[in-house]
Write an enzyme that holds these catalytic residues in place. Sequence first.
Site, PDB file in Angstrom:
ATOM      1  N   TYR A  67       0.682  -1.246  -0.092  1.00 29.46           N
ATOM      2  CA  TYR A  67       0.033  -0.053  -0.076  1.00 29.46           C
ATOM      3  C   TYR A  67       1.076   1.243   0.155  1.00 29.46           C
ATOM      4  O   TYR A  67       1.336   1.778   1.018  1.00 29.46           O
ATOM      5  CB  TYR A  67      -0.972   0.181   1.142  1.00 29.46           C
ATOM      6  CG  TYR A  67      -1.800  -1.040   1.486  1.00 29.46           C
ATOM      7  CD1 TYR A  67      -2.104  -2.130   0.171  1.00 29.46           C
ATOM      8  CD2 TYR A  67      -2.406  -1.507   2.545  1.00 29.46           C
ATOM      9  CE1 TYR A  67      -2.994  -2.835   0.553  1.00 29.46           C
ATOM     10  CE2 TYR A  67      -3.117  -2.621   2.730  1.00 29.46           C
ATOM     11  CZ  TYR A  67      -3.461  -3.524   1.802  1.00 29.46           C
ATOM     12  OH  TYR A  67      -4.291  -4.383   1.969  1.00 29.46           O
ATOM     13  N   GLY A 228     -17.265  -1.088  -1.927  1.00 26.60           N
ATOM     14  CA  GLY A 228     -18.181   0.152  -2.035  1.00 26.60           C
ATOM     15  C   GLY A 228     -19.170  -0.031  -2.429  1.00 26.60           C
ATOM     16  O   GLY A 228     -20.090   0.856  -2.212  1.00 26.60           O
TER      17      GLY A 228
END
Length: 320
Positions: A67, A228
């Site tokens: 990340y 999402g």
Amino acid sequence: MTNASLKTPSLRFTLGGDRPVCRMGYGAMYLTGPGYWGPPADPDAAVRLLRRAVDLGVNFIDTADAYGPDTNEQIIRRALHPYPAGLVITTKGGLLRSGPEDWTVQGRPYIVPCGRPAYLRQQVEMSLRNLGLERIELYQLHRIDPAVPLADQLGELARLKEQGKIHHIGLSGQPEVTVEQLAKAREITEIAAVENLYNVADRSGEKALRYAEQHGMAFIPWFPMGHGDLAKPGSVLSGLAKERGATPAQLALAWLLHRSPSILAIPGTSSIKHLEENCRAADMKLDESELAAIEDAAAAAKTWRPSASESGSAHTEEMP
């Protein structure tokens, strides 16, 4: 609905038999730049969010060396070091990054693992430095590299555990670790956790969840809100959420916490408002009819998952 029919999930899990954590954790991946590449656009806001998470009782934070790369671990250190007692940070290693399009539909292949022992050792050392730790409480192989024997990959992590640089070992799947892989891994070393794609709309990892539950492992769902899709306005959960006076994300998370006492939820967000809403999902009590209604509504959702064809290896010609 009667009070007797309400289910109240336990909010504690003991990771690896010795690290008690709150089952509502936080996934830090979104505290990066576009494409999960580079630092967050507003590092100070990221620091405030991480500190607020800890204030709310979150003591399990999920990150990975990929990340950023590295910048996500570094922002966690900036925000929280010296770390409060009881905080568990889990990080992962074993994926390569070449740019911000790696993890988008334009990027090919979607996932490129590298499980070479020397590389994994290097990444553990880098994560220790980035996080400012002497020992990583839970270190996960980010994806099993099909070009390297599993015994070599986990064997190196086991040696690092013997040296005190890792406390517990876990496996992460892209999209999932199978029951067969978990059983094979447990013949090599103790496995404390498995992190797979799993949510109310995509329960193909159910067998791995039950295996984890049976063997005392934590099950950490990534994409807990379907990338999402389950949390956005107008989602398939919006109607039920309105009836309950909740958000769609809260229903999706509450369902996970009710689904199994082994689940550690790690919703990610860059918004303090959404962080606070997500944490309140831990207080929700749902009965059997409500759980079934959430599952029925989510059956109509179209969520995305990476396919096997979107994965490559560092040792093939498929590198982007």
